[in-house]
Design a protein around this motif. Sequence first.
Motif: not given
Length: 333
Positions: A91-98, A165-172, A185-195
């Motif tokens: 499976f193609n798992h893309k890691l997105r870090v902010c 796979l979205l991962l966000v690091i921030h201040r506690h 984890v973003f589902a594989n959908l036809e439309n755009s998704q916004v978290a």
Amino acid sequence: PRSSNEAGCHRPPGGQPPPNRRARRPSAVAARLARMAVCHVTAATILACIVAAAGAATDKMLLRHTSQQRGSGSGSGGALQVDGFVKMLDFNHKLRVCNAYPFAAALDIYRGKEERLTGDSPMPYKACRDFQANLKVGDKLEFRIGEASAGTFSVSDLPHSDAVLLLVIHRHDSLSTAVSFESHVFANLENSQVAVIDTYKGSARASPKIVDASKVPGGKQVQGKEGHASPPRSEELRYDSVVAVNPGVYEVVLDDQEGKEVARNKLVALKRESYVVLRIGVEAKQGPSFPEELVVFPHPDDDVVPTRSGAGRGAAVASTGAALVAAFAAVLA
């Protein structure tokens, strides 16, 4: 008294009952016939089980392909290699870090102790980046500022499908410099998704909304049914939620409790793309503070969007029914 053979499944030797035996009553004869029938059924069942087991073993052998590899030169035979016909899917798992951690220095990301995912380009504050890291269950992602460790994220589970796979690091919190994580984890959908994620720490309150851009690509004003310029639509966005939007050009606006605009950023929505909207900043009790801002990622160019924006296509925003969850990881203390 009756002989012991009379209660079993066999007749006495010779196949005939002993002489001078009284004629059995009909009930006794029926009982013996019933016991013989049970014995025959039991034997037939055992035989059927043996045949079924042999057939299963034969089928198992047929489902495996064996090939004999022979050595050359030495005269010794090669090892027997057994190849199954079922293979694991990749499976193609893309890691997105902010990086929503308000700090002057940039962050480095390590998998384990040695593999530096960020390479020679650490991630500054407010930056997001995609990695093709080929994550595995049990991987540990360590975030460092210089040589100091800021926090570690452990992958405990992964989806069995292609996903971002979205991962966000921030201040506690606003008092300490400890870090915290948000993951989804973003589902594989036809439309755009916004978290939509709120990482701001402080007393200020603000809520985001999404509005149609006033102009579509090419500079043409969005027109209403009567030919007049129609006001841009807007819809509220809830923190810690994921929504689906129609492809188009939008603005994400952050308003305070009095309706005053605090921040604004553009969202160019494409099909099958996943986006993150972050409210960032900190009102620190100790050390420097960072103002409220909006981060939107990714941000493609306007010219890759369809010729019409989301206006006139029905509701621009629809809930996907999914909340932000730590779907693929657990934070290590």
